[in-house]
Design an enzyme around this catalytic site. Structure first.
Site, PDB file in Angstrom:
ATOM      1  N   GLY A 101       0.779  -1.226   0.000  1.00 39.55           N
ATOM      2  CA  GLY A 101       0.000   0.000   0.000  1.00 39.55           C
ATOM      3  C   GLY A 101       0.813   1.279   0.000  1.00 39.55           C
ATOM      4  O   GLY A 101       0.318   2.345   0.392  1.00 39.55           O
ATOM      5  N   LEU A 136      -2.112  -6.556  -8.731  1.00 36.85           N
ATOM      6  CA  LEU A 136      -1.509  -7.588  -9.572  1.00 36.85           C
ATOM      7  C   LEU A 136      -2.510  -8.546 -10.189  1.00 36.85           C
ATOM      8  O   LEU A 136      -2.112  -9.500 -10.854  1.00 36.85           O
ATOM      9  CB  LEU A 136      -0.478  -8.379  -8.757  1.00 36.85           C
ATOM     10  N   ASN A 161      -2.743   3.206 -14.300  1.00 42.42           N
ATOM     11  CA  ASN A 161      -1.774   2.277 -13.719  1.00 42.42           C
ATOM     12  C   ASN A 161      -0.402   2.928 -13.739  1.00 42.42           C
ATOM     13  O   ASN A 161      -0.118   3.790 -14.580  1.00 42.42           O
ATOM     14  CB  ASN A 161      -1.733   0.974 -14.511  1.00 42.42           C
ATOM     15  N   HIS A 191       3.738   1.861 -13.844  1.00 39.83           N
ATOM     16  CA  HIS A 191       4.674   0.766 -14.101  1.00 39.83           C
ATOM     17  C   HIS A 191       6.081   1.263 -13.805  1.00 39.83           C
ATOM     18  O   HIS A 191       6.443   2.364 -14.213  1.00 39.83           O
ATOM     19  CB  HIS A 191       4.563   0.306 -15.559  1.00 39.83           C
ATOM     20  N   ASP A 225       0.128  -3.480 -19.580  1.00 36.59           N
ATOM     21  CA  ASP A 225       1.028  -2.338 -19.777  1.00 36.59           C
ATOM     22  C   ASP A 225       0.980  -1.797 -21.206  1.00 36.59           C
ATOM     23  O   ASP A 225       2.010  -1.473 -21.797  1.00 36.59           O
ATOM     24  CB  ASP A 225       2.477  -2.754 -19.434  1.00 36.59           C
ATOM     25  N   GLU A 285       7.923   7.964  -8.841  1.00 36.63           N
ATOM     26  CA  GLU A 285       6.503   7.603  -8.858  1.00 36.63           C
ATOM     27  C   GLU A 285       5.697   8.484  -7.913  1.00 36.63           C
ATOM     28  O   GLU A 285       4.557   8.878  -8.226  1.00 36.63           O
ATOM     29  CB  GLU A 285       6.333   6.138  -8.434  1.00 36.63           C
TER      30      GLU A 285
END
Length: 205
Positions: A14, A91, A106, A108, A149, A178
């Site tokens: 998380g 996932l 999303n 990556h 992706d 990120e």
């Protein structure tokens, strides 16, 4: 303008959820987490509960198919009137329904289209980057479609790969990127500045 209602989907610790929730609390992200969905009982569930967030654990193995699982997830998101779905280390495979096209983001931990696709997640990605001898890596925020992706790219951020990097040091540097890029992408969505044209995302000024 009211805050953007978002759901965060998780499968692990998380950390992305915690970052986003902190940005919301400090007033730099105009959003509200109205739902957390986890694919299993994980550390992120405890963090979400501690933050007072609504949490559901929906395990894919308890459904007969990906389609059935996806329906259960998105039915819950519709009930909560979610405007944007944010995958934070989620996932499990999902099929994106028509009414959620360009509404599921999303992140990556590499620069798509490199080091992505089925089975490429977490430390596997960083190890592959190191094994290939790359000089840069980074992260990619993209809209989800029904391939791994593959959806339209919203933002990418680049970080150096250092000669003495291992998986953990590279992962930490990418995660720092990120933490800045994901809130930025959500802010752009909230401001109505993301337009998808022929699989390309245009950012309006």
């Amino acid at each position: 303008m009211p805050p953007l209602s978002i759901a965060v989907l998780i499968s692990g610790g998380g950390t992305t959820l915690v970052n986003l929730q902190q940005r919301i609390i400090d007033g730099t992200l105009p959003a509200q987490v109205v739902q957390v969905i986890a694919s299993k009982r994980c550390g992120g569930v405890e963090k979400a509960l501690a933050a007072g967030l609504a949490v559901d654990v929906l395990r894919p193995q308890e459904f007969e198919s990906v389609a059935a699982y996806s329906k259960a997830v998105f039915d819950r998101l519709r009930q909560q009137q979610v405007s944007l779905v944010v995958l934070g280390g989620f996932l499990s495979r999902l099929e994106i329904p028509a009414d959620f096209q360009a509404r599921v983001l999303n992140i990556h931990p590499a620069l798509i289209p490199a080091f992505c696709g089925q089975g490429m997640y977490g430390d596997r990605v960083h190890q592959a980057v190191l094994d290939r001898g790359c000089k840069v890596s980074g992260c990619t925020i993209h809209f989800c479609d029904n391939e791994y992706d593959h959806g339209p790219i919203v933002l990418q951020r680049c970080v150096p790969v250092l000669d003495d990097d291992d998986v953990h040091s590279l992962q930490a540097r990418v995660f720092a990127a990120e933490c800045e890029a994901y809130p930025e992408a959500i802010r752009l969505f909230a401001e109505g500045r993301l337009v998808v044209v022929d699989r390309l995302v245009r950012i309006l000024t």
